[in-house]
Design an enzyme around this catalytic site. Structure first.
Site, PDB file in Angstrom:
ATOM      1  N   HIS A 176      99.263 -30.391  54.182  1.00  0.00           N
ATOM      2  CA  HIS A 176      99.857 -31.549  53.503  1.00  0.00           C
ATOM      3  C   HIS A 176      99.131 -31.810  52.188  1.00  0.00           C
ATOM      4  O   HIS A 176      97.903 -31.712  52.113  1.00  0.00           O
ATOM      5  CB  HIS A 176      99.817 -32.789  54.398  1.00  0.00           C
ATOM      6  N   ASP A 188      90.653 -32.848  53.057  1.00  0.00           N
ATOM      7  CA  ASP A 188      91.824 -33.380  53.768  1.00  0.00           C
ATOM      8  C   ASP A 188      92.922 -33.716  52.756  1.00  0.00           C
ATOM      9  O   ASP A 188      93.041 -34.846  52.329  1.00  0.00           O
ATOM     10  CB  ASP A 188      91.412 -34.625  54.543  1.00  0.00           C
ATOM     11  N   GLU A 222     101.727 -36.936  55.353  1.00  0.00           N
ATOM     12  CA  GLU A 222     101.025 -36.755  56.629  1.00  0.00           C
ATOM     13  C   GLU A 222     100.082 -37.912  56.925  1.00  0.00           C
ATOM     14  O   GLU A 222      99.974 -38.368  58.069  1.00  0.00           O
ATOM     15  CB  GLU A 222     100.241 -35.437  56.601  1.00  0.00           C
ATOM     16  N   GLU A 248      94.119 -28.157  58.362  1.00  0.00           N
ATOM     17  CA  GLU A 248      93.803 -29.585  58.277  1.00  0.00           C
ATOM     18  C   GLU A 248      92.350 -29.810  57.886  1.00  0.00           C
ATOM     19  O   GLU A 248      91.571 -28.871  57.758  1.00  0.00           O
ATOM     20  CB  GLU A 248      94.074 -30.264  59.631  1.00  0.00           C
TER      21      GLU A 248
END
Length: 1011
Positions: A176, A188, A222, A248
């Site tokens: 994401h 992240d 996300e 992730e």
């Protein structure tokens, strides 16, 4: 020369310490470091992959916060589309030409239940959402895939244009590109995004065309609730995706951990990576809720039924979702660790052209992809280089085998030893003759029988007491000083266990000490394995594999413990030898007093022969009575001559010599030479017992302990140490999220016990140097852990920020959520809070408090246009959001919501609505849950473009009118001064504090409605 592996304090101390240091030091180093990235000169280590290019992409997309509801998010999306185009042009393809198709998906919308709102209480109101996706998908055609746009649906009937010939399915690689509103998203999930770009580059190259098609998805939304993965459900490619690799970041660097996998078969695709890292224990911890974190994996697997892996960074969590999740605080080595693993795993998944991921589902679900029958797996890495992956059913079968077969084997060995009269365990004494007049000979076989459980209970209780003490006095010390806590509990358990076992063995030395510990380990391990086997079968959990390996090793060491008894003499033979030695001793012992004195109940004979007394001194006083021997009619004891130095050593055939018989009244007689030689055999080299242990123990192999330790120790230490460190790293900083503060300490305790179990059979032989050193370590770490401040600049405490505004009255509050003690310390440093009344109450986050104060001095500037200076603040806030409620027929109404400079507004209803429809949106998606009987209490609305209007038709039951609030969210803090309260918090909060978002919006503006 001393045997270097003899069971003596020196060798035992040396070898056990060496093994522990040789294993624990590398494990700690591996846990704290990342395998190096290839040098710049070797950047093309994987053909077609450019690490320098990937790092440059990372620095570009992490220049600012880019949550879904921000302008920079749109810039990142544009940059990624441009980079995809550049990559495809460089590979000789572009757009839909050749083997690659790019989907700029601005059509997929999703309406459904929020997964986190699903509760077991029937009839309860829940939360729903409408979201408009902005995903980017790149399809790389596989060699076996159909030609053309086979995924397109015809306008008529919604059927496929043709039947797809290739049923092998596609492979999804997902990341994401949005970040949280308080983090730059380098880990992240920036690293996952740039990895996806390199995956596209690698497979788009004509020389690397995959066997099965690969879909690379860069999804958006996300962080706010896995919306991007939910939107994938509306894409025409989704039904054909059979497997996935989700990239992730739940930390901010380090190694990319294989956190979760769906089954053994997909795990096999990861197994060959150069630097594997992960364990099934983490996967099971996710499933059981011990680790709180949601990723797209949940949607891809739970909702769509796809099979795949979750590859994620997981530490340090103190940087997660903060402004230190940036390129400065991560490394190329971390990026390479994920990138190399992703290329390898995607290649293996795509290269499986068999029926592994094809066929009917075992659950028969019709709304999920038909991707075969998975099997549960057990997997873990070894030293970050090796990787073990095997089936759970196989481990279950082995567990049953160990549970059933090993007790039978040990019982058989015990039976054989018993028949051979060599089973010394649980034997206090032995009778050499059947007559009751003959006293038994002491064996000492019960010595050491109950030391282990006592030492284990006391050591465990003290270690747990210290853990609870930390939880009570300084619970967050493990947050930044986890190795200090580990050293404290480790040293306490070691020293306490050693003190008890060494003290008991000093008081009552026993050669069976080691054997009894092995027996207790077998009993304890067997009982634990029963529970593990149940979880394997009932709950499909593979996390018990360390217990399975441990119990297997314990069974073998216990069997060897029994086998070494075969080296001992028979108990009766040994008892007879002891009796004979005492006969010689008593025969030549000078005697005085009444020679008719006889003990009514003679005590058992001591087990140690009186070898020095075989030849008595010339002068010695003794109270022993004179002995007699006869046929029952001869009672002339008084005529028995007292032996002197002139008495012959060997009696003749005369009557006088017949009076010299033993105290045991036996007719058995040997020559004195045989008696002396028989006694001396216990004193021969190599047969002497250790110190004051049982005399018969001299024949026990002195080297067997070494091989038992090698069987029991190294592999158990490796599994327990590296798994324990990984789990502690995963949870030791979750207390700031409201997680259980005791859990990290319990994990440290549990794996400390596992690490030290292999040394328990021999710990009584360890010299005092190591335990005393560990006592000093314990005292030092205990004092430090009790008094040290738990946070630091490197391990900052995370506090949750939100600013709430009443758009009708212009009242606004700045709120910080966290642990009460530290929230007050942070607020005390903020200028805007000086002199303000700070009120605290229960937070929406469990176990936390929410402390708020008037934010009039730090009012946010949220509008898309700058208002005139003399515009009242009330008018400014009123114009930020408007809601128009129009009543329809019956209990129906239409709500029109407009908000300035935001993409997100939420409807909160005082009484649940029984139905709704977002005009221009999608229908309710049952894959995320049926519409709840209790209705909807909150509806979250998301637009692709800021400033667009929502029109929502709602209906409700019973109540005459519908009341509620519109809550709009603003999340863009890239421009200084937009949210002054956040700017102030970042600038003035203590160096040990970090600020992260509390909810979707950094600022929430509320406005009521009624219809």
């Amino acid at each position: 020369m001393i045997n270097p592996i003899s069971f003596r304090p020196g060798p035992v101390t040396f070898w056990t310490t060496l093994v522990y240091l040789a294993l624990l030091i590398p494990i700690v180093i591996i846990n704290e470091t990342v395998p190096p990235a290839p040098a710049a000169a070797d950047d093309g280590k994987i053909e077609g992959v450019n690490l320098t290019e990937a790092w440059l992409d990372l620095t570009r997309i992490t220049r600012g916060y880019h949550p879904y509801n921000s302008r920079f998010n749109e810039e990142v999306r544009g940059y990624l589309l441009g980079r995809v185009g550049e990559i495809l042009e460089g590979s000789g393809v572009g757009g839909k030409k050749g083997n690659v198709t790019v989907f700029d998906d601005l059509r997929s919308n999703v309406t459904g239940l929020m997964a986190g709102s699903v509760v077991p209480t029937p009839g309860s109101a829940q939360v729903a959402a409408y979201f408009e996706g902005t995903n980017i998908l790149v399809y790389v055609r596989g060699k076996g895939d159909d030609e053309g746009d086979w995924w397109r649906r015809s306008a008529e009937g919604g059927e496929m244009e043709g039947v797809r010939k290739n049923e092998r399915g596609l492979v999804l690689v997902n990341a994401h590109y949005d970040s949280v509103s308080t983090g730059y998203g380098a880990t992240d999930d920036g690293m996952g995004v740039v990895t996806c770009l390199q995956v596209i580059k690698y497979f788009a190259h004509p020389d690397h065309q995959p066997e099965r098609g690969i879909v690379v998805m860069l999804n958006n939304g996300e962080e706010d609730y896995l919306y991007g993965a939910r939107a994938l459900g509306q894409h025409p490619l989704n039904p054909y995706i059979h497997t996935f690799l989700n990239l992730e970041g739940a930390g901010a660097g380090g190694r990319a951990n294989l956190f979760r996998t769906t089954d053994r078969e997909v795990t096999a695709a990861y197994a060959g990576t150069s630097d594997p890292f992960g364990t099934v224990i983490a996967s099971d911890a996710f499933g059981l809720g011990f680790i709180r974190s949601g990723t797209d994996y949940s949607v891809l697997y739970d909702v769509y039924g796809q099979r795949g892996l979750d590859l994620a960074f997981f530490k340090p969590r103190s940087r997660y979702h903060t402004n230190r999740d940036d390129a400065t605080h991560t490394s190329k080595a971390s990026l390479w660790h994920m990138l190399s693993a992703a290329i390898h795993t995607a290649s293996k998944l795509s290269g499986d052209t068999g029926d592994t991921f094809v066929g009917a589902r075992p659950d028969g679900a019709r709304n999920k992809v038909r991707n075969g029958s998975p099997s549960n797996g057990v997997w873990f890495d070894l030293f970050g280089k090796g990787f073990v992956n095997f089936g759970l059913r196989g481990m279950f079968a082995w567990s049953l085998t160990v549970l059933v077969a090993t007790p039978l084997i040990l019982v058989l060995a015990t039976y054989i030893l018993h028949k051979l009269d060599k089973y010394y365990f649980f034997t206090s004494s032995v009778r050499t003759y059947d007559q009751p007049d003959f006293e038994p000979v002491l064996v000492g076989g019960w010595k050491g029988a109950f030391r282990f459980p006592f030492a284990f209970i006391v050591s465990g209780a003290l270690s747990l007491a210290v853990a609870f003490l930390m939880r009570k006095v300084n619970p967050f010390i493990i947050y930044s000083h986890r190795y200090s806590v580990i050293a404290m509990i480790f040293s306490l358990f070691y020293f306490t266990f050693w003190s008890i076992m060494r003290g008991a063995n000093f008081a009552r030395p026993s050669a069976l000490h080691r054997g009894y510990v092995n027996i207790w380990l077998f009993i304890l391990g067997w009982a634990t394995l029963v529970a593990v086997t149940v979880t394997e079968d009932r709950f499909k959990l593979g996390a018990g594999y360390p217990i399975v390996f441990l119990q297997t090793a314990v069974c073998l060491t216990t069997f060897l413990t029994l086998c070494e008894l075969f080296a001992l003499p028979k108990k009766t033979a040994w008892g007879q030898q002891v009796r004979e030695d005492h006969e010689v001793h008593d025969y030549y012992q000078p005697q005085s007093g009444n020679n008719n004195t006889r003990t009514e109940s003679p005590p058992p004979l001591p087990q140690i022969p009186h070898q020095p007394s075989l030849v008595p001194p010339a002068t010695r006083d003794s109270n022993a009575s004179t002995l007699r021997q006869g046929d029952g009619n001869d009672t002339d004891d008084e005529d028995a001559a007292v032996p002197t130095e002139r008495t012959p050593l060997v009696g003749g055939g005369n009557a006088t010599s017949e009076h010299f018989r033993t105290t045991f009244a036996t007719t058995y007689r040997r020559s004195i030479t045989a008696l002396v030689n028989g006694a001396r055999k216990y004193g021969q080299d190599g047969d002497e017992p250790f110190e004051h242990e049982q005399a018969w123990s001299g024949r026990l192999p002195s080297w067997l302990w070494f091989f038992q330790f090698l069987i029991l120790g190294p592999f158990t230490i490796i599994l327990a140490a590296q798994t324990g460190l990984m789990l502690v790293d995963a949870v030791h900083q979750t207390g700031a999220d409201g997680s259980n503060l005791l859990l990290p300490y319990l994990i440290v305790f549990a794996f400390t016990v596992l690490v030290l179990l292999p040394i328990t059979p021999v710990i009584h032989r360890i010299s005092h140097h190591i335990p005393v050193f560990l006592l000093v370590v314990f005292v030092g770490t205990l004092i430090y852990n009790l008094v040290a401040f738990p946070f630091s600049e490197e391990s900052r405490y995370k506090v949750y920020f939100v600013q709430q505004i009443d758009l009708d009255t212009a009242d606004n509050r700045v709120c910080y959520n966290g642990v009460d003690e530290y929230v007050h310390k942070i607020i005390a440093e903020l200028p805007s809070a000086s002199g303000r009344n700070v009120t605290c109450g229960e937070s929406k986050r469990a176990e936390l408090v929410s402390c708020c104060y008037d934010g009039v001095d730090v009012a946010p500037r949220l509008g898309s246009e700058t208002p005139e200076e003399d515009t009242p603040i009330e008018e400014i806030y009123k114009s930020l959001a408007t809601v128009t409620a129009t009543r329809g027929e019956g209990n129906k109404a239409q709500l029109e919501i407009e908000a300035d400079n935001t993409k997100a507004c939420f409807l909160e209803f005082k009484q649940p609505i029984s139905g709704f429809n977002v005009q221009g949106g999608s229908e309710w998606d049952d894959r995320f849950g049926q519409f709840p009987e209790g209705g909807i209490k909150q509806l979250k609305l998301w637009h692709r473009q800021r400033g667009e209007r929502w029109v929502v038709d709602v209906e409700w039951k019973d109540a005459e009118k519908l009341e509620g609030q519109v809550v709009c969210a603003w999340s863009d803090a890239n421009e200084a001064g937009t949210i002054p309260a956040l700017d102030e918090g970042l600038r003035y909060s203590p160096v040990w504090a970090a600020i992260t978002k509390f909810a979707e919006g950094l600022v929430e503006g509320r406005k009521g409605f009624s219809v």
